[in-house]
Design a protein around this motif. Structure first.
Motif, PDB file in Angstrom:
ATOM      1  N   VAL A   1       0.848  -1.193   0.000  1.00 58.67           N
ATOM      2  CA  VAL A   1       0.000   0.000   0.000  1.00 58.67           C
ATOM      3  C   VAL A   1       0.884   1.243   0.000  1.00 58.67           C
ATOM      4  O   VAL A   1       1.815   1.353   0.818  1.00 58.67           O
ATOM      5  N   CYS A   2       0.605   2.177  -0.922  1.00 55.79           N
ATOM      6  CA  CYS A   2       1.460   3.361  -1.112  1.00 55.79           C
ATOM      7  C   CYS A   2       0.695   4.669  -0.889  1.00 55.79           C
ATOM      8  O   CYS A   2      -0.502   4.754  -1.166  1.00 55.79           O
ATOM      9  N   TRP A   3       1.437   5.690  -0.422  1.00 56.37           N
ATOM     10  CA  TRP A   3       0.917   7.059  -0.261  1.00 56.37           C
ATOM     11  C   TRP A   3       2.100   7.984  -0.077  1.00 56.37           C
ATOM     12  O   TRP A   3       3.058   7.618   0.601  1.00 56.37           O
ATOM     13  N   PRO A   4       2.123   9.214  -0.593  1.00 58.10           N
ATOM     14  CA  PRO A   4       1.204   9.827  -1.543  1.00 58.10           C
ATOM     15  C   PRO A   4       1.686   9.587  -2.976  1.00 58.10           C
ATOM     16  O   PRO A   4       2.303   8.553  -3.236  1.00 58.10           O
ATOM     17  N   LYS A   5       1.446  10.569  -3.894  1.00 57.07           N
ATOM     18  CA  LYS A   5       1.867  10.431  -5.278  1.00 57.07           C
ATOM     19  C   LYS A   5       3.269  11.016  -5.464  1.00 57.07           C
ATOM     20  O   LYS A   5       3.791  11.716  -4.592  1.00 57.07           O
ATOM     21  N   CYS A   6       3.873  10.732  -6.624  1.00 57.37           N
ATOM     22  CA  CYS A   6       5.170  11.303  -7.001  1.00 57.37           C
ATOM     23  C   CYS A   6       4.950  12.354  -8.084  1.00 57.37           C
ATOM     24  O   CYS A   6       4.055  12.216  -8.912  1.00 57.37           O
ATOM     25  N   SER A   7       5.779  13.373  -8.070  1.00 62.68           N
ATOM     26  CA  SER A   7       5.721  14.390  -9.113  1.00 62.68           C
ATOM     27  C   SER A   7       7.123  14.610  -9.664  1.00 62.68           C
ATOM     28  O   SER A   7       8.094  14.683  -8.910  1.00 62.68           O
ATOM     29  N   LEU A   8       7.221  14.693 -10.976  1.00 62.18           N
ATOM     30  CA  LEU A   8       8.495  14.963 -11.635  1.00 62.18           C
ATOM     31  C   LEU A   8       8.262  16.036 -12.693  1.00 62.18           C
ATOM     32  O   LEU A   8       7.569  15.807 -13.676  1.00 62.18           O
ATOM     33  N   GLY A   9       8.834  17.230 -12.443  1.00 59.55           N
ATOM     34  CA  GLY A   9       8.636  18.333 -13.375  1.00 59.55           C
ATOM     35  C   GLY A   9       7.186  18.716 -13.549  1.00 59.55           C
ATOM     36  O   GLY A   9       6.781  19.166 -14.619  1.00 59.55           O
ATOM     37  N   GLY A  10       6.391  18.524 -12.486  1.00 58.75           N
ATOM     38  CA  GLY A  10       4.968  18.853 -12.545  1.00 58.75           C
ATOM     39  C   GLY A  10       4.090  17.731 -13.047  1.00 58.75           C
ATOM     40  O   GLY A  10       2.862  17.832 -12.972  1.00 58.75           O
ATOM     41  N   LYS A  11       4.684  16.648 -13.557  1.00 56.65           N
ATOM     42  CA  LYS A  11       3.920  15.496 -14.038  1.00 56.65           C
ATOM     43  C   LYS A  11       3.773  14.486 -12.899  1.00 56.65           C
ATOM     44  O   LYS A  11       4.756  14.058 -12.304  1.00 56.65           O
ATOM     45  N   GLN A  12       2.522  14.129 -12.595  1.00 55.06           N
ATOM     46  CA  GLN A  12       2.263  13.242 -11.461  1.00 55.06           C
ATOM     47  C   GLN A  12       2.259  11.769 -11.867  1.00 55.06           C
ATOM     48  O   GLN A  12       1.788  11.412 -12.946  1.00 55.06           O
ATOM     49  N   TYR A  13       2.818  10.944 -10.976  1.00 58.54           N
ATOM     50  CA  TYR A  13       2.797   9.487 -11.113  1.00 58.54           C
ATOM     51  C   TYR A  13       2.274   8.897  -9.805  1.00 58.54           C
ATOM     52  O   TYR A  13       2.583   9.402  -8.719  1.00 58.54           O
ATOM     53  N   HIS A  14       1.497   7.841  -9.917  1.00 57.30           N
ATOM     54  CA  HIS A  14       1.125   7.108  -8.711  1.00 57.30           C
ATOM     55  C   HIS A  14       2.351   6.381  -8.195  1.00 57.30           C
ATOM     56  O   HIS A  14       3.165   5.860  -8.978  1.00 57.30           O
ATOM     57  N   LYS A  15       2.476   6.329  -6.885  1.00 59.42           N
ATOM     58  CA  LYS A  15       3.654   5.681  -6.304  1.00 59.42           C
ATOM     59  C   LYS A  15       3.698   4.196  -6.661  1.00 59.42           C
ATOM     60  O   LYS A  15       4.777   3.625  -6.817  1.00 59.42           O
ATOM     61  N   SER A  16       2.544   3.568  -6.808  1.00 58.52           N
ATOM     62  CA  SER A  16       2.524   2.155  -7.193  1.00 58.52           C
ATOM     63  C   SER A  16       3.210   1.949  -8.540  1.00 58.52           C
ATOM     64  O   SER A  16       3.907   0.949  -8.751  1.00 58.52           O
ATOM     65  N   THR A  17       3.019   2.883  -9.464  1.00 63.57           N
ATOM     66  CA  THR A  17       3.615   2.772 -10.794  1.00 63.57           C
ATOM     67  C   THR A  17       5.128   2.841 -10.711  1.00 63.57           C
ATOM     68  O   THR A  17       5.835   1.989 -11.263  1.00 63.57           O
ATOM     69  N   GLN A  18       5.638   3.864 -10.013  1.00 64.31           N
ATOM     70  CA  GLN A  18       7.088   3.997  -9.915  1.00 64.31           C
ATOM     71  C   GLN A  18       7.700   2.888  -9.056  1.00 64.31           C
ATOM     72  O   GLN A  18       8.812   2.432  -9.316  1.00 64.31           O
ATOM     73  N   MET A  19       6.976   2.415  -8.058  1.00 63.64           N
ATOM     74  CA  MET A  19       7.506   1.335  -7.226  1.00 63.64           C
ATOM     75  C   MET A  19       7.668   0.054  -8.047  1.00 63.64           C
ATOM     76  O   MET A  19       8.660  -0.668  -7.889  1.00 63.64           O
ATOM     77  N   ALA A  20       6.710  -0.227  -8.911  1.00 58.60           N
ATOM     78  CA  ALA A  20       6.806  -1.411  -9.766  1.00 58.60           C
ATOM     79  C   ALA A  20       8.028  -1.315 -10.675  1.00 58.60           C
ATOM     80  O   ALA A  20       8.785  -2.282 -10.832  1.00 58.60           O
ATOM     81  N   SER A  21       8.240  -0.147 -11.266  1.00 57.64           N
ATOM     82  CA  SER A  21       9.400   0.045 -12.137  1.00 57.64           C
ATOM     83  C   SER A  21      10.697  -0.052 -11.349  1.00 57.64           C
ATOM     84  O   SER A  21      11.669  -0.671 -11.803  1.00 57.64           O
ATOM     85  N   LEU A  22      10.719   0.550 -10.165  1.00 59.78           N
ATOM     86  CA  LEU A  22      11.923   0.512  -9.336  1.00 59.78           C
ATOM     87  C   LEU A  22      12.249  -0.915  -8.908  1.00 59.78           C
ATOM     88  O   LEU A  22      13.419  -1.324  -8.909  1.00 59.78           O
ATOM     89  N   ALA A  23      11.242  -1.691  -8.543  1.00 56.71           N
ATOM     90  CA  ALA A  23      11.470  -3.089  -8.155  1.00 56.71           C
ATOM     91  C   ALA A  23      12.097  -3.860  -9.306  1.00 56.71           C
ATOM     92  O   ALA A  23      12.998  -4.682  -9.108  1.00 56.71           O
ATOM     93  N   ASN A  24      11.626  -3.605 -10.525  1.00 57.17           N
ATOM     94  CA  ASN A  24      12.223  -4.237 -11.701  1.00 57.17           C
ATOM     95  C   ASN A  24      13.681  -3.844 -11.863  1.00 57.17           C
ATOM     96  O   ASN A  24      14.527  -4.684 -12.191  1.00 57.17           O
TER      97      ASN A  24
END
Length: 475
Positions: A271-294
């Motif tokens: 379970v993740c909270w809150p969201k990530c932002s990069l240059g004003g573009k928002q990503y859900h933490k679940s999305t980046q966590m999946a990529s990071l785990a890979n």
């Protein structure tokens, strides 16, 4: 029937040691919406298992838009291929032109033979071009339609300087939690999350991580993801990563309460909270966590014994849905970790993923369930056991079969221990776990003992003042 033989002959026997079949620990399957109106045949990308190994391949098969709120699969495409440079990615789009489209109309000015639609999601086959007063309907041969790199539809024609165009366009706001959950239709077709059971038959890889950016904030979708993670194809296990909705939960102290009230607690759920932002573009933490785990897995021979925690995310701010920045200090982030919630921390070395507990913690403290890396190792090993020894099913249950499984597994586990993937492991075929009634019925039980290293979650330095060193003054 073999004839009379006289001479020297050779025969091949099966190898007594079976090499393990790799289990894909981090294979990410994303469920959501994609801009399929950009494709030549949009219907072919609806509720289908689609895999891509490159950014270009993903865009070709799913389309791409920077509007992640409308087209959530594009968020995963961006994170996986652009931000973290990992692959492959399996995608399931539930945005269906038959269900999720609306009628539209535009008056378009034609300048130098070209006009541009302002509407998004236009389905080209539905376009009907008429004169400005709608008295004339032009044949398709009188104009050409083409999307530009930003997803805008252009029309090329010389029939008039002003035209009226009628069309259907995709409307992602019509997609509901039920669409993402899906099910099995009367005609036998699978939809939504039910398609997780079609991933292995389709691509011959076991799902490792399930995500549904934006939609996993819905308790119904999260609940079904949790159920699917526990049983894929009735055999495998996987990890589901979900998000707590930042539009609803705005303060870190409210996150544990939300987690408990929505029953977001399971050994196979993060379970993740809150969201990530990069240059004003928002990503859900679940999305980046999946990529990071890979990414972390890839740097460790694909074996998931390293925590993704304390590794860099691609972000410059932690935010809520409305853009409000959230800057947690170490104690606040640790509070969330202690409640089985993964967050982010800007402390030493930039923005890092922060959290090594599955969502079953603190109610369940069993290390094989509560630590993310240990849980993933156990899932990996179980999936590998199934894939490796499926070839032995229905073979004679004799001593040769038992020795083959025991020897092959012990060699594999010893190799992993030598490479420090695990502290140790072994497999045994025990008399007390194989009663005669089971053996007569064709059931053979093997007992595997596996000990991955738990993450060093707290490093203690014990400092003491030692007066004895005053003697150095007289040396």
């Amino acid at each position: 029937m073999a004839g009379y033989k006289h001479g020297a002959y050779t025969y091949e026997l099966p190898t007594s040691i079976v090499p393990p079949v790799e289990s894909t620990a981090g294979l990410t399957v994303v469920f959501g919406t994609a801009p399929i109106h950009l494709l030549d045949n949009p219907s072919e990308a609806v509720n289908k298992v689609v895999m891509a190994y490159t950014y270009g391949e993903a865009v070709k098969k799913m389309g791409y838009s920077s509007d992640f709120d409308k087209y959530t699969i594009c968020e995963a495409i961006s994170s996986h291929f652009a931000l973290f440079a990992v692959s492959p990615l399996v995608m399931v789009n539930v945005l269906d032109p038959k269900k999720h489209s609306v009628e539209g109309e535009e008056n378009i000015q034609i300048s130098k033979g070209e006009g541009v639609f302002s509407s998004d999601g236009i389905l080209k086959p539905s376009v009907v071009v008429k004169s400005a007063d709608k008295s004339i309907t032009y044949e398709a041969s009188k104009y050409e339609l083409e999307f530009d790199d930003d997803g805008k539809l252009h029309i090329y024609t010389d029939v008039a300087t002003e035209i009226t165009v009628e069309f259907k366009r995709l409307d992602a706001t019509l997609v509901t939690a039920s669409d993402v959950v899906g099910g099995v239709s009367l005609d036998g077709s699978y939809k939504g999350l039910e398609l997780v059971n079609k991933v292995f038959p389709r691509v011959l890889l076991v799902p490792g991580i399930l995500i549904a950016p934006k939609y996993s904030t819905n308790p119904l979708v999260a609940a079904v993801m949790k159920a699917k993670a526990a049983s894929v194809n009735g055999l495998y296990q996987t990890i589901a990563i979900v998000d707590v909705p930042t539009s609803e939960v705005r303060d870190y102290t409210q996150v544990p309460e939300y987690k408990n009230s929505k029953n977001l607690a399971d050994k196979n759920m993060l379970v993740c909270w809150p969201k990530c932002s990069l240059g004003g573009k928002q990503y859900h933490k679940s999305t980046q966590m999946a990529s990071l785990a890979n990414l972390v897995d890839a740097s460790n021979e694909g074996y998931p014994y390293h925590e993704p925690s304390n590794n860099n995310l691609q972000m410059d701010a932690a935010v809520l849905e409305d853009g409000t920045e959230i800057l947690l200090d170490l104690e606040q982030a640790n509070y969330l970790n202690g409640q089985g919630i993964v967050t982010s921390l800007n402390f030493v070395g930039g923005w890092k993923l922060w959290g090594h507990r599955t969502s079953c913690y603190p109610a369940n403290t069993d290390p094989k369930d509560a630590f993310i890396s240990v849980r993933r190792v156990f899932i990996y090993e179980q999936n590998q056991f199934i894939n490796t020894y499926w070839q032995k099913v229905d073979k004679p249950g004799n001593k040769k079969l038992i020795d083959n499984i025991v020897d092959s597994t012990n060699i594999d586990l010893n190799g992993k221990a030598a490479r420090q993937f695990i502290l140790g492991g072994r497999i045994e075929f025990l008399r007390e776990e194989n009663p005669l009634t089971d053996l007569i019925d064709g059931t053979y039980a093997f007992h595997l003992f596996i000990t991955p290293a738990t993450p060093a979650r707290e490093l203690k330095g014990l400092f003491e003042f030692d007066p004895a060193y005053f003697e150095t003054l007289f040396a």
